[in-house]
Design an enzyme around this catalytic site. Structure first.
Site, PDB file in Angstrom:
ATOM      1  N   GLN A   1       7.951  32.694 -19.288  1.00  0.00           N
ATOM      2  CA  GLN A   1       7.567  33.662 -18.241  1.00  0.00           C
ATOM      3  C   GLN A   1       8.768  34.018 -17.349  1.00  0.00           C
ATOM      4  OE1 GLN A   1       4.078  33.645 -15.030  1.00  0.00           O
ATOM      5  NE2 GLN A   1       5.715  32.300 -14.340  1.00  0.00           N
TER       6      GLN A   1
ATOM      7  N   LEU B   1      16.093  27.149 -17.155  1.00  0.00           N
ATOM      8  CA  LEU B   1      14.641  27.336 -17.040  1.00  0.00           C
ATOM      9  C   LEU B   1      13.893  26.661 -18.191  1.00  0.00           C
ATOM     10  CD1 LEU B   1      14.537  31.142 -16.080  1.00  0.00           C
ATOM     11  CD2 LEU B   1      14.963  29.157 -14.628  1.00  0.00           C
TER      12      LEU B   1
ATOM     13  N   THR C   1      10.618  21.743  -9.165  1.00  0.00           N
ATOM     14  CA  THR C   1       9.192  22.077  -9.062  1.00  0.00           C
ATOM     15  C   THR C   1       8.484  21.364  -7.918  1.00  0.00           C
ATOM     16  OG1 THR C   1       7.077  21.640 -10.174  1.00  0.00           O
ATOM     17  CG2 THR C   1       8.928  20.336 -10.920  1.00  0.00           C
TER      18      THR C   1
ATOM     19  N   GLU D   1       5.821  19.968  -8.310  1.00  0.00           N
ATOM     20  CA  GLU D   1       5.244  18.749  -8.903  1.00  0.00           C
ATOM     21  C   GLU D   1       6.018  17.508  -8.453  1.00  0.00           C
ATOM     22  OE1 GLU D   1       2.571  17.871 -11.246  1.00  0.00           O
ATOM     23  OE2 GLU D   1       1.851  19.664 -10.249  1.00  0.00           O
TER      24      GLU D   1
ATOM     25  N   TYR E   1       5.863  14.828 -16.634  1.00  0.00           N
ATOM     26  CA  TYR E   1       6.610  16.056 -16.335  1.00  0.00           C
ATOM     27  C   TYR E   1       7.294  15.943 -14.967  1.00  0.00           C
ATOM     28  CZ  TYR E   1       7.244  20.928 -14.747  1.00  0.00           C
ATOM     29  OH  TYR E   1       7.758  22.091 -14.235  1.00  0.00           O
TER      30      TYR E   1
ATOM     31  N   LYS F   1      11.301  15.847 -14.202  1.00  0.00           N
ATOM     32  CA  LYS F   1      11.912  16.853 -13.327  1.00  0.00           C
ATOM     33  C   LYS F   1      12.593  16.194 -12.113  1.00  0.00           C
ATOM     34  CE  LYS F   1      11.059  21.066 -15.024  1.00  0.00           C
ATOM     35  NZ  LYS F   1      12.010  22.182 -15.120  1.00  0.00           N
TER      36      LYS F   1
ATOM     37  N   HIS G   1       3.988  29.697  -9.762  1.00  0.00           N
ATOM     38  CA  HIS G   1       4.103  31.156  -9.765  1.00  0.00           C
ATOM     39  C   HIS G   1       3.613  31.692 -11.102  1.00  0.00           C
ATOM     40  CE1 HIS G   1       7.975  29.241 -10.597  1.00  0.00           C
ATOM     41  NE2 HIS G   1       8.159  30.182 -11.508  1.00  0.00           N
TER      42      HIS G   1
HETATM   43  P1  NAP Z   1       7.333  28.563 -19.643  1.00  0.00           P
HETATM   44  O1  NAP Z   1       6.717  29.925 -19.635  1.00  0.00           O
HETATM   45  O2  NAP Z   1       6.570  27.409 -20.197  1.00  0.00           O
HETATM   46  O3  NAP Z   1       8.742  28.686 -20.423  1.00  0.00           O
HETATM   47  C1  NAP Z   1       9.478  27.552 -20.789  1.00  0.00           C
HETATM   48  C2  NAP Z   1      10.624  27.993 -21.645  1.00  0.00           C
HETATM   49  O4  NAP Z   1      11.361  26.820 -22.052  1.00  0.00           O
HETATM   50  C3  NAP Z   1      10.222  28.707 -22.940  1.00  0.00           C
HETATM   51  O5  NAP Z   1      11.188  29.689 -23.236  1.00  0.00           O
HETATM   52  C4  NAP Z   1      10.298  27.598 -23.970  1.00  0.00           C
HETATM   53  O6  NAP Z   1      10.501  28.052 -25.291  1.00  0.00           O
HETATM   54  C5  NAP Z   1      11.524  26.868 -23.466  1.00  0.00           C
HETATM   55  N1  NAP Z   1      11.659  25.506 -23.968  1.00  0.00           N
HETATM   56  C6  NAP Z   1      10.752  24.500 -23.947  1.00  0.00           C
HETATM   57  N2  NAP Z   1      11.258  23.392 -24.475  1.00  0.00           N
HETATM   58  C7  NAP Z   1      12.530  23.684 -24.857  1.00  0.00           C
HETATM   59  C8  NAP Z   1      13.563  22.965 -25.490  1.00  0.00           C
HETATM   60  N3  NAP Z   1      13.412  21.686 -25.853  1.00  0.00           N
HETATM   61  N4  NAP Z   1      14.741  23.586 -25.729  1.00  0.00           N
HETATM   62  C9  NAP Z   1      14.912  24.875 -25.391  1.00  0.00           C
HETATM   63  N5  NAP Z   1      13.964  25.628 -24.806  1.00  0.00           N
HETATM   64  C10 NAP Z   1      12.784  25.031 -24.543  1.00  0.00           C
HETATM   65  O7  NAP Z   1       7.769  28.147 -18.163  1.00  0.00           O
HETATM   66  P2  NAP Z   1       7.995  29.064 -16.868  1.00  0.00           P
HETATM   67  O8  NAP Z   1       6.708  29.158 -16.148  1.00  0.00           O
HETATM   68  O9  NAP Z   1       8.748  30.273 -17.242  1.00  0.00           O
HETATM   69  O10 NAP Z   1       8.915  28.097 -15.988  1.00  0.00           O
HETATM   70  C11 NAP Z   1      10.331  28.135 -16.102  1.00  0.00           C
HETATM   71  C12 NAP Z   1      10.895  26.827 -15.570  1.00  0.00           C
HETATM   72  O11 NAP Z   1      10.503  26.634 -14.225  1.00  0.00           O
HETATM   73  C13 NAP Z   1      10.437  25.577 -16.305  1.00  0.00           C
HETATM   74  O12 NAP Z   1      11.497  24.666 -16.305  1.00  0.00           O
HETATM   75  C14 NAP Z   1       9.297  25.035 -15.453  1.00  0.00           C
HETATM   76  O13 NAP Z   1       9.170  23.649 -15.633  1.00  0.00           O
HETATM   77  C15 NAP Z   1       9.800  25.402 -14.067  1.00  0.00           C
HETATM   78  N6  NAP Z   1       8.784  25.661 -13.061  1.00  0.00           N
HETATM   79  C16 NAP Z   1       7.792  26.541 -13.296  1.00  0.00           C
HETATM   80  C17 NAP Z   1       6.860  26.823 -12.298  1.00  0.00           C
HETATM   81  C18 NAP Z   1       5.756  27.809 -12.508  1.00  0.00           C
HETATM   82  O14 NAP Z   1       4.791  27.770 -11.710  1.00  0.00           O
HETATM   83  N7  NAP Z   1       5.847  28.715 -13.467  1.00  0.00           N
HETATM   84  C19 NAP Z   1       6.982  26.174 -11.043  1.00  0.00           C
HETATM   85  C20 NAP Z   1       8.031  25.285 -10.845  1.00  0.00           C
HETATM   86  C21 NAP Z   1       8.943  25.041 -11.847  1.00  0.00           C
HETATM   87  P3  NAP Z   1       9.273  28.539 -26.228  1.00  0.00           P
HETATM   88  O15 NAP Z   1       8.946  29.942 -25.788  1.00  0.00           O
HETATM   89  O16 NAP Z   1       9.860  28.447 -27.564  1.00  0.00           O
HETATM   90  O17 NAP Z   1       8.141  27.586 -25.984  1.00  0.00           O
HETATM   91  O1  G4F Z   2      -2.057  25.876 -14.012  1.00  0.00           O
HETATM   92  P1  G4F Z   2      -1.794  24.421 -14.071  1.00  0.00           P
HETATM   93  O2  G4F Z   2      -1.763  23.785 -15.419  1.00  0.00           O
HETATM   94  O3  G4F Z   2      -0.458  24.195 -13.264  1.00  0.00           O
HETATM   95  P2  G4F Z   2       0.205  22.877 -12.617  1.00  0.00           P
HETATM   96  O4  G4F Z   2      -0.295  21.637 -13.229  1.00  0.00           O
HETATM   97  O5  G4F Z   2       0.068  23.011 -11.146  1.00  0.00           O
HETATM   98  O6  G4F Z   2       1.728  23.062 -13.074  1.00  0.00           O
HETATM   99  C1  G4F Z   2       2.388  24.327 -12.986  1.00  0.00           C
HETATM  100  O7  G4F Z   2       2.996  24.459 -11.721  1.00  0.00           O
HETATM  101  C2  G4F Z   2       4.045  23.500 -11.461  1.00  0.00           C
HETATM  102  C3  G4F Z   2       4.555  23.781 -10.051  1.00  0.00           C
HETATM  103  O8  G4F Z   2       3.748  23.114  -9.123  1.00  0.00           O
HETATM  104  C4  G4F Z   2       5.125  23.677 -12.502  1.00  0.00           C
HETATM  105  F1  G4F Z   2       6.149  22.823 -12.257  1.00  0.00           F
HETATM  106  C5  G4F Z   2       4.562  23.422 -13.884  1.00  0.00           C
HETATM  107  O9  G4F Z   2       5.575  23.665 -14.850  1.00  0.00           O
HETATM  108  C6  G4F Z   2       3.407  24.399 -14.132  1.00  0.00           C
HETATM  109  O10 G4F Z   2       3.927  25.697 -14.198  1.00  0.00           O
HETATM  110  O11 G4F Z   2      -2.907  23.646 -13.206  1.00  0.00           O
HETATM  111  C7  G4F Z   2      -3.179  23.991 -11.878  1.00  0.00           C
HETATM  112  C8  G4F Z   2      -4.365  23.178 -11.385  1.00  0.00           C
HETATM  113  C9  G4F Z   2      -4.261  21.671 -11.640  1.00  0.00           C
HETATM  114  O12 G4F Z   2      -4.787  20.996 -10.512  1.00  0.00           O
HETATM  115  C10 G4F Z   2      -5.179  21.441 -12.827  1.00  0.00           C
HETATM  116  O13 G4F Z   2      -5.749  20.135 -12.896  1.00  0.00           O
HETATM  117  O14 G4F Z   2      -5.528  23.611 -12.090  1.00  0.00           O
HETATM  118  C11 G4F Z   2      -6.241  22.476 -12.528  1.00  0.00           C
HETATM  119  N1  G4F Z   2      -7.056  22.845 -13.696  1.00  0.00           N
HETATM  120  C12 G4F Z   2      -8.415  22.800 -13.726  1.00  0.00           C
HETATM  121  N2  G4F Z   2      -8.837  23.182 -14.941  1.00  0.00           N
HETATM  122  C13 G4F Z   2      -6.612  23.263 -14.882  1.00  0.00           C
HETATM  123  C14 G4F Z   2      -7.746  23.472 -15.678  1.00  0.00           C
HETATM  124  N3  G4F Z   2      -5.356  23.481 -15.350  1.00  0.00           N
HETATM  125  C15 G4F Z   2      -5.240  23.921 -16.629  1.00  0.00           C
HETATM  126  N4  G4F Z   2      -3.992  24.151 -17.125  1.00  0.00           N
HETATM  127  N5  G4F Z   2      -6.318  24.122 -17.447  1.00  0.00           N
HETATM  128  C16 G4F Z   2      -7.590  23.919 -17.019  1.00  0.00           C
HETATM  129  O15 G4F Z   2      -8.559  24.101 -17.751  1.00  0.00           O
END
Ligand code: NAP
Ligand code: G4F
Length: 385
Positions: A13, A86, A133, A135, A157, A161, A187
């Protein structure tokens, strides 16, 4: 001269939005993608450039965060001005199933990248952004959470991190690399992975509204998250890297919402009022009423009868499945982004309502396409999780 950026996780994303953003700013963008048995570049197909073109500003490399030599070679070839790390196994629940792999990719992967910068003599050239994050705050020690709030991760996770966070700080202090952590709260967007909560909800509600899915199963409904829009958060990443001094920043909206309320708000977007009854695993969600004008405008008159039937038959459309519970949960996240607002001048442009509008519009459109294909007897994938 154009700057060169290297983005790991380019197919994710954030990688997709950041690539688009940097290309618009005139950057040459290199991305690392994993080999997969099928194409996995949906999110970046619109900016993909044919490798046979003589001049390209978007270049993809095969790679993996678990392969040191591969990472080092790509950094050597690209000689990036900016690296955005990322890539990660980013699903908290899945990290309990694959803890060792998560530690390797998310934790040691970050070390591999930083070590490549150091060994290649790029400490003074390549700036590094680490995707940290909220988290990290896990079992929160303070409300709201800011840069000085102690960490207490609650998943493999989060723990992986945490290593990545501190190794980034350590390489900054030990080797003077311009390396920063963005401690980003959740996000989301229309291109959010379908198994994260928000996207699972917006997709399921759109499908239920059009009669191609009966029910949405979720886990913990009472958790709180601070949800922002990914487009705002990738702007913050860029600003962090542009600062004269590297540092660590919380990026958040400062508003927290329960999962239950997110479902209600997303349904309201298409004119459906959802009510919940029962407790724990017996809690269920029902459509209580429909705003016919709104529903007809946004979804379509042809689906109205189906919704009215669900209301009169009191069909539950949301259920709890404990398979989605986590062994340890993060109950409450809400961020204080004062440092980012004052030092970076960063402000989110989307609030939760605008995020939900964007996500619901995206999924309603996708489900309309799905229905159209089904009617034409074409194959439509049936992904569930
Ligand atoms: P995402 O949609 O799950 O994308 C993760 C990316 O990492 C994908 O391109 C995935 O490739 C790649 N990847 C996974 N394992 C890998 C590996 N071993 N080697 C190389 N590439 C790998 O995550 P995102 O939401 O864009 O988040 C981006 C980063 O921000 C992540 O590090 C996540 O932990 C962190 N983060 C996200 C949030 C959030 O709310 N979105 C918040 C805080 C931190 P594939 O497409 O092949 O799976
Ligand atoms: O959408 P989630 O899976 O996100 P979570 O666990 O907050 O993690 C995401 O945000 C983190 C930043 O705070 C990133 F670092 C991480 O990579 C990822 O992007 O779950 C959000 C909440 C949790 O409390 C979970 O227990 O929703 C609750 N939930 C309830 N039912 C669910 C579900 N989550 C998922 N994925 N699927 C469910 O059916």
């Amino acid at each position: 001269m154009s700057k060169t950026a290297l983005i790991t996780g380019v197919t994710g994303q954030d990688g997709a939005y950041l690539s688009e953003y940097l290309l618009k700013k005139g950057y040459i963008v290199h991305g690392i993608k994993r080999r997969a048995s099928m194409f996995n570049t949906d999110r970046i197909d619109h900016i993909y450039q044919d490798p046979h073109l003589e001049q390209r500003n978007f270049i993809l490399h095969y790679g993996d965060m678990t392969d040191s030599m591969n990472i080092t070679r790509i950094v050597q070839e690209v000689q990036p001005d900016e690296i955005y790390n990322l890539a990660a196994m980013s699903h908290v629940k899945v990290s309990f199933d694959t803890p060792e792999y998560t530690a390797n990719a998310d934790g040691i992967g970050t070390l591999r990248l930083l070590e490549a910068v150091r060994l290649l003599g790029l400490a003074n050239k390549s700036r590094v952004y680490q995707a940290s994050t909220s988290e990290l705050f896990g079992l929160v020690q303070e409300v709201p959470q800011k840069e000085t709030t102690p960490f207490y991760p609650r998943s493999p996770y989060g723990v992986a991190k945490m290593y990545a966070y501190w190794i980034t700080v350590n390489y900054r202090e030990a080797y003077h690399i311009h390396a920063s952590n963005g401690i980003l709260f959740n996000h989301e967007s229309p291109i959010r992975g379908e198994t994260f909560l928000t996207r699972k909800v917006t997709r399921a509600l759109s499908r239920i509204a059009m009669g191609v899915q009966d029910k949405l199963f979720v886990g913990n409904l009472s958790g709180h998250r601070d949800w922002g829009h990914a487009k705002d958060y990738i702007r913050a990443m860029f600003l962090i890297v542009q600062q004269d001094e590297p540092s660590d920043y919380v990026i958040a909206t400062g508003v927290t919402t329960t999962i239950r309320d997110f479902i209600k708000k997303a349904a309201a977007e298409i004119g459906l009022e959802i009510g919940f009854r029962g407790e724990g695993t017996e809690e269920k969600g029902y459509i209580v009423s429909v705003d016919e004008k709104r529903f007809t405008e946004l979804v379509g008159n042809e689906y109205l009868e189906g919704i009215k039937n669900k209301i009169s038959s009191k069909t539950n459309i949301v259920g709890v499945d404990k398979a989605y519970f986590r062994p340890t949960e993060v109950d409450m996240l809400i961020g204080d982004a004062t440092k980012a607002r004052t030092r970076l001048g960063w402000e989110p442009r989307y609030d939760l309502a605008a995020l939900i509008t964007d996500m619901m519009q995206g999924d309603v459109k996708l489900v309309k396409k799905e229905v159209y294909l089904k009617k034409g007897d074409f194959y439509t994938p049936n992904y569930f999780e």
